[in-house]
Design an enzyme around this catalytic site. Structure first.
Site, PDB file in Angstrom:
ATOM      1  N   LEU A   4      -0.283   1.574  -3.398  1.00  0.00           N
ATOM      2  CA  LEU A   4      -1.007   1.367  -4.655  1.00  0.00           C
ATOM      3  C   LEU A   4      -2.363   2.060  -4.656  1.00  0.00           C
ATOM      4  CD1 LEU A   4      -0.380  -2.357  -5.660  1.00  0.00           C
ATOM      5  CD2 LEU A   4       0.053  -0.329  -7.056  1.00  0.00           C
ATOM      6  N   GLY A  55       3.449  -4.589   1.964  1.00  0.00           N
ATOM      7  CA  GLY A  55       3.537  -6.034   1.790  1.00  0.00           C
ATOM      8  C   GLY A  55       2.333  -6.749   2.372  1.00  0.00           C
ATOM      9  N   TYR A  93       4.368 -16.552   5.673  1.00  0.00           N
ATOM     10  CA  TYR A  93       4.454 -15.138   6.027  1.00  0.00           C
ATOM     11  C   TYR A  93       5.623 -14.897   6.985  1.00  0.00           C
ATOM     12  CZ  TYR A  93       3.381 -10.886   8.669  1.00  0.00           C
ATOM     13  OH  TYR A  93       3.475  -9.678   9.303  1.00  0.00           O
TER      14      TYR A  93
END
Length: 272
Positions: free
Chosen positions: A35, A74, A141
């Site tokens: 991103l 992630g 997680y």
């Protein structure tokens, strides 16, 4: 033959930053997806694409013509259920499905030692904890990493894809503490592991520990050796300094008896 294309997701993160110079080759094009643009600008043989793993159709375009995808994107720490589901679980599904649609049959998934964090070190056999030991996640997680491993299994079984899941210890320039002496994977060994994942013929589905050849290591190296990963580094070179700073590992501390350490008791779902 032209250059082969390798895609790296999460390309602006710390692990990808360590990996990039170790997978660059004259006959290879590296496609960097994230991103945000990486702090280290793309070099010769690298191309940056601004992309979220939430964008399935965009990933299909980005994966076109690639030989393999290395999925490092992630959340890398504990987070809320919504965050780990969206970024880790859904994001990994998108990566696998995009690879399938684009005809990429080899995907390397970054899992974690926190997928098995509640295993007790007292139960580790002499050869080290096997890479395919049943999951016992220590956090949301860790649970998300178990989920991506099972998604990889699904795509391998149903579509014949080659999926290698790396249960990574700590992949940093050096271990940060005494516990890290058991978990560390050096940057160079990380590069060796990825090259083994890319070059081993028809691996099918595999679980492999992402660790170096540590004197104090807890994990089996056999599964990595089976795909051609032969780590050369040892965290022992940092042991004297770390033990002097932090003291020896307290074997009576119930948290430290577990593979996941204090991750087994941090507040569930809260960023750490």
């Amino acid at each position: 033959m032209g250059a082969e294309t390798i895609v790296i997701t999460g390309a602006s993160g710390g692990v990808a930053t360590l990996l990039r110079p170790r997978v660059r080759r004259a006959d290879r094009e590296i496609r960097l997806l994230d991103l945000h643009a990486p702090a280290r600008p793309p070099e010769v043989g690298e191309t940056f694409v601004e992309r979220s793993v939430a964008d399935l159709d965009g990933l299909v375009e980005d994966f076109a013509g690639a030989r393999a995808v290395i999925h490092l994107g992630g959340k890398s720490r504990e987070a809320s259920a919504a965050d780990v589901i969206e970024h880790n679980i859904r994001g990994t599904y998108n990566v696998l499905e995009a690879a399938r649609r684009a005809g990429v049959d080899r995907v390397v998934l970054a899992s974690s030692n926190h997928a098995v964090g509640f295993h007790d070190r007292a139960d580790i056999p002499a050869g080290g904890l096997p890479a395919d030991v049943p999951a016992r996640p220590d956090t949301l997680y860790g649970w998300s990493k178990v989920s991506i491993e099972s998604a990889g299994r699904l795509f391998a079984d149903r579509f014949g894809m080659n999926v290698i899941c790396l249960r990574i210890g700590v992949w940093f320039s050096s271990p940060a503490d005494v516990r890290g002496l058991a978990l560390w994977m050096s940057p160079d060994d990380g590069g060796r592991l990825i090259e083994a994942c890319l070059s081993t013929p028809d691996p099918g589905y595999r679980l492999v520990w992402g660790v170096s050849r540590n004197t104090r290591g807890w994990y089996s190296l056999a599964e990595g050796e089976a795909i051609g990963y032969h780590p050369q580094d040892d965290s022992e070179v940092y042991a004297e300094e770390l033990i002097a700073r932090f003291g020896p590992l307290d074997e009576d501390d119930p948290e430290l008896r577990r593979v996941g350490g204090n991750w087994c008791s941090i507040p569930l779902g809260e960023p750490n």
